[in-house]
Scaffold this motif. Structure first.
Motif, PDB file in Angstrom:
ATOM      1  N   THR A  42      11.507   3.621   8.948  1.00  0.00           N
ATOM      2  CA  THR A  42      10.456   3.993   7.126  1.00  0.00           C
ATOM      3  C   THR A  42      11.128   3.126   5.929  1.00  0.00           C
ATOM      4  N   PRO A  43      10.518   2.485   5.940  1.00  0.00           N
ATOM      5  CA  PRO A  43      11.699   2.669   3.689  1.00  0.00           C
ATOM      6  C   PRO A  43      11.724   3.508   3.710  1.00  0.00           C
ATOM      7  N   ASP A  44      11.246   4.427   3.290  1.00  0.00           N
ATOM      8  CA  ASP A  44      11.366   5.318   2.422  1.00  0.00           C
ATOM      9  C   ASP A  44      12.188   6.333   3.086  1.00  0.00           C
ATOM     10  N   ASP A  80      19.510  -3.228   3.907  1.00  0.00           N
ATOM     11  CA  ASP A  80      19.253  -2.263   5.184  1.00  0.00           C
ATOM     12  C   ASP A  80      18.963  -2.698   5.929  1.00  0.00           C
ATOM     13  N   SER A 134      14.092  -2.922   8.038  1.00  0.00           N
ATOM     14  CA  SER A 134      13.521  -2.158   8.837  1.00  0.00           C
ATOM     15  C   SER A 134      11.824  -2.326   8.926  1.00  0.00           C
ATOM     16  N   GLY A 148      14.005  -2.130   3.142  1.00  0.00           N
ATOM     17  CA  GLY A 148      12.825  -1.575   3.573  1.00  0.00           C
ATOM     18  C   GLY A 148      12.030  -1.677   4.509  1.00  0.00           C
TER      19      GLY A 148
END
Length: 279
Positions: free
Chosen positions: A97-99, A115, A165, A162
């Protein structure tokens, strides 16, 4: 100068990517400690050089993390503990996840993190997977250039950590869920003796709905009558002992759109309505 790359860890995809880099004359390091015999064989066949993690991190211009997503943070922390050289790039190439990617990038500062996400099959036998990259443009472009002339097609999709992903996760969700739904549909058809007819119906369509975005507002407009039909399909699956949660979730999603039946929508409006109904 040709950069030195560390590959963590050479599974079937990682080893094949490493072999592509080796074919370009790139030195590719890996860390045998704690790895299985199968992993060691893949690394040897790909021409990778086995060294300790500390040595790999010290020597590397680029560290490419291709591991099980569940262990991505641990791998990044181990690399950070050894101290990457100034100017080195860490490529977080796992679908997160971006987080999670942003958190890894924050913990690894001042190291530059790119990423990444691989879509497709390992680059063997003429197959050509896509490697999507996002992050600081210079670093992402540098990593992409590493694969020039290989069977790995590297593309920079943006400067935001992110983005790569997210692309992998949402595509994977569609592809994998589609396969689950196919298994459920076939299983129910088999239970009722209509598999040949199901395959005949399915064979009449070859194009993916994912590329036909015009169907999104059409689906929203028909949701009021599709939701009960899909709910009934879930009940049918339950009746023959198949899991129905995925199909029930689809029915619940359609119910979010039901109030929009009276109003024609475009794609943007349809997606906004889908989100707003959940708030």
């Amino acid at each position: 100068m040709t950069p030195v790359v560390t590959l963590l860890h050479p599974g079937s995809m990682g080893a094949a990517i490493g072999a592509q880099l080796r074919a370009r004359g790139v030195t590719v390091l890996w860390c045998p400690e704690g790895r299985s015999g199968a992993t060691r064989r893949r690394a040897d066949e790909a021409g990778l050089e086995g060294v300790s993690l500390g040595e790999a991190v010290r020597r590397s211009d680029i560290v490419l993390s291709l591991c099980a997503p569940v262990g991505a943070e641990e791998v990044a922390e181990r690399v950070t503990a050894h101290g990457l050289a100034e100017g080195a790039v860490f490529v977080e190439a796992n679908p997160l996840t971006p987080d999670r990617v942003a958190a890894i990038a924050a913990r690894m500062r001042p190291t530059t993190v790119v990423d990444g996400a691989v879509v497709g099959s390992p680059p063997v036998g003429g197959k050509s997977p896509l490697l999507y990259l996002s992050g600081p443009s210079a670093a992402a472009g540098h990593v992409a250039g590493l694969f020039d002339g290989t069977d790995v097609e590297a593309r920079v999709v943006g400067e935001e950590i992110g983005q790569a992903s997210v692309l992998k996760l949402i595509y994977s969700a569609y592809q994998k869920t589609s396969r689950v739904l196919a298994a459920l549909a076939y299983g129910a058809a088999d239970a009722y003796g209509v598999t040949d007819e199901l395959l005949d119906v399915a064979g009449r369509r070859t194009r993916s709905y994912l590329v036909e975005t015009g169907y999104i507002p059409k689906t929203a407009a028909r949701a009021w009558r599709w939701a009960p039909e899909v709910a009934d399909a879930a009940n049918l699956l339950t009746a023959v002992g198949l899991p129905a949660d995925t199909v029930r979730a689809a029915a619940e999603t359609l119910e979010r759109w039901s109030p929009e039946v009276e109003r024609p929508l475009d794609v943007t409006e349809a997606l906004r309505a889908l989100r707003d109904a959940g708030t």
